[in-house]
Design an enzyme around this catalytic site. Sequence first.
Site, PDB file in Angstrom:
ATOM      1  CG  ASP A 208      -2.017   0.867   1.067  1.00  0.00           C
ATOM      2  OD1 ASP A 208      -3.087   1.065   0.125  1.00  0.00           O
ATOM      3  OD2 ASP A 208      -1.943   1.590   2.030  1.00  0.00           O
ATOM      4  CD  GLU A 266      -2.268   2.296  -3.786  1.00  0.00           C
ATOM      5  OE1 GLU A 266      -2.500   3.511  -3.534  1.00  0.00           O
ATOM      6  OE2 GLU A 266      -1.689   2.465  -2.472  1.00  0.00           O
TER       7      GLU A 266
HETATM    8  O1  TEU Z   1      -4.562   3.988  -1.538  1.00  0.00           O
HETATM    9  C1  TEU Z   1      -3.557   5.144  -1.660  1.00  0.00           C
HETATM   10  C2  TEU Z   1      -3.882   6.435  -2.350  1.00  0.00           C
HETATM   11  O2  TEU Z   1      -3.330   7.384  -2.309  1.00  0.00           O
HETATM   12  C3  TEU Z   1      -5.178   6.441  -2.866  1.00  0.00           C
HETATM   13  O3  TEU Z   1      -6.138   6.919  -1.634  1.00  0.00           O
HETATM   14  C4  TEU Z   1      -5.628   7.380  -4.436  1.00  0.00           C
HETATM   15  O4  TEU Z   1      -5.651   8.476  -3.603  1.00  0.00           O
HETATM   16  C5  TEU Z   1      -7.541   7.202  -4.103  1.00  0.00           C
HETATM   17  O5  TEU Z   1      -7.191   6.204  -4.232  1.00  0.00           O
HETATM   18  C6  TEU Z   1      -7.211   8.241  -6.122  1.00  0.00           C
HETATM   19  O6  TEU Z   1      -7.828   7.446  -6.217  1.00  0.00           O
HETATM   20  C7  TEU Z   1      -4.088   3.449  -0.894  1.00  0.00           C
HETATM   21  C8  TEU Z   1      -4.891   2.051  -0.324  1.00  0.00           C
HETATM   22  O7  TEU Z   1      -5.500   1.626  -2.314  1.00  0.00           O
HETATM   23  C9  TEU Z   1      -6.586   3.026   0.001  1.00  0.00           C
HETATM   24  O8  TEU Z   1      -7.651   2.166   0.144  1.00  0.00           O
HETATM   25  C10 TEU Z   1      -6.541   3.346   1.145  1.00  0.00           C
HETATM   26  O9  TEU Z   1      -7.458   4.284   1.996  1.00  0.00           O
HETATM   27  C11 TEU Z   1      -5.027   4.075   0.949  1.00  0.00           C
HETATM   28  O10 TEU Z   1      -4.242   3.648   0.792  1.00  0.00           O
HETATM   29  C12 TEU Z   1      -4.809   4.423   2.839  1.00  0.00           C
HETATM   30  O11 TEU Z   1      -3.938   3.278   3.470  1.00  0.00           O
END
Ligand code: TEU
Length: 523
Positions: A208, A266
Amino acid sequence: MSPEPWWSSAVFYQVYPRSFADSNGDGVGDLDGVTARLDHLQYLGVDAIWLNPVTVSPMADHGYDVADPRDIDPVFGGMAAIERLIAAAHRRGIKITMDVVPNHTSSQHPWFQAALAAGPGTDARARYFFRDGRGAAGELPPNNWTSVFGGPAWTRVVEPDGKPGQWYLHLFDAEQPDLNWEHPDVFDDFEKTLRFWLERGVDGFRIDVAHGMAKPADLPDAPEGEIKVLHHSDNDPRFNHPSVHEIHRGIRAVVDGYPGAVTVGEVWVTDNARWAEYLRPDELHLGFNFRLAQIDFDAGEIHDAIVNSLAATAIENATPTWTLSNHDVGREVTRYGDGPTGLRRARAMAMVMLALPGAVFIYNGEELGLPDVLDLPDEVLQDPTWERSGHTERGRDKCRVPIPWSGDAPPFGFSSSADTWLPMPADWAALTVDKQRADPDSTLSFFRRALQLRRERTEFEGGELEWLAAPRDAVIFERNGGSLVCALNAGVRPLVLPPGEPILVSAPLVDGMLPPDAAAWLV
Ligand code: TEU
């Protein structure tokens, strides 16, 4: 020459565990629910599962706020449930990858609780980012950073003496304090977590916010106007600090001790050169590339997204990855116009994605052609974005509604309780797994056929891709010197197909031509 690793052309299926299948009737999906539904994944023909977080969490961000990274939350069934799932999946030849969350913990994590209790200047606080505030009495946050979910990225704490005191950094919800990776405990503990799961048979990790973790030492203000809710720009001091790569090298050194284990990060970084740095041979195996998830159904945009993604991975000779949607970005059926048109386009784009070289990620429900649920009532919304944006952004619940399995009314076999954690739309009766399995023309049957061809036909092997001449509103490429041709018609008139025998079409040909909003594979 060593054989290609299993993940280099794998189909990963993303399970959002809250929404996949509920085994105990509490209205929330769980791991025994996944185990009970492995038939579906085997029928579909996937190689691996990516499980969104299932570790112990107060669920402020549905598991991305981790209070104990080495135990399974009771709501998902506890440790025994994941052991059952790993064993059952492996018996069917399906790998299991888990989400790990290194950028932050839950505010209920023992470290954060200890940091609050220990007070300013202590080692316990140094595991996070505690700073004094600006302003005469420290009443202003230490810098101008905002949370990805809206509002400030800083929250002020009440010190052990009962007075307002320092602020702590949280790039996401206030219940997700950012860890300070300069503190040696942080890597040591993360290493323990990786080994804990690898030793229990997990086949890899989705990391993540892999572009987060490292922060610039002086935490400088962000340039005005760069930062928006749920968006990323490369000109953002909160993410992609160069020292993050040292962390990835440390992670890779651990994972390399477990042959076959994969990491997929990610990485919300747009610049190809900066993005590719994460794919250096001693960093991540795979990096998500979100270009296909961010564009419209437009031939030019699709072509450019693919060209760009291939160019980015080529920098490090890495494996491309493709994804049309996930639990954060809305479902493609809705992005492409919703209704029958959105669905036709989504099926066509699935064929483009599945014809590309590399690994693909299918988000649960994508194989059923599910749309976003845009009319969830305000009072059921759970994504922290809704509150933190002051009710201006409805957030991501729309693409997290539980999967319809069977029957004619909610909860469609997802749960024995009608009180599912998000309500399910009554008109999903036509989209259940059961109905679609029985219908050879359904989206599910179509996906299954596409995955089978992709797996069985040699034309899909190898990494080569060439573009063929196409009208402006079409995309046509070939693999392996023309042994496979993929054509997509994003225009309004039927498209004359190149020579070849169609082995799959997303919609019936019309007088031998490809209708609008459709794709074909030819050999
Ligand atoms: O997402 C990281 C993140 O930066 C996303 O929130 C992104 O900005 C957004 O979806 C863009 O459309 C990860 C996870 O995938 C997310 O579900 C979590 O909420 C986040 O980290 C925090 O851990």
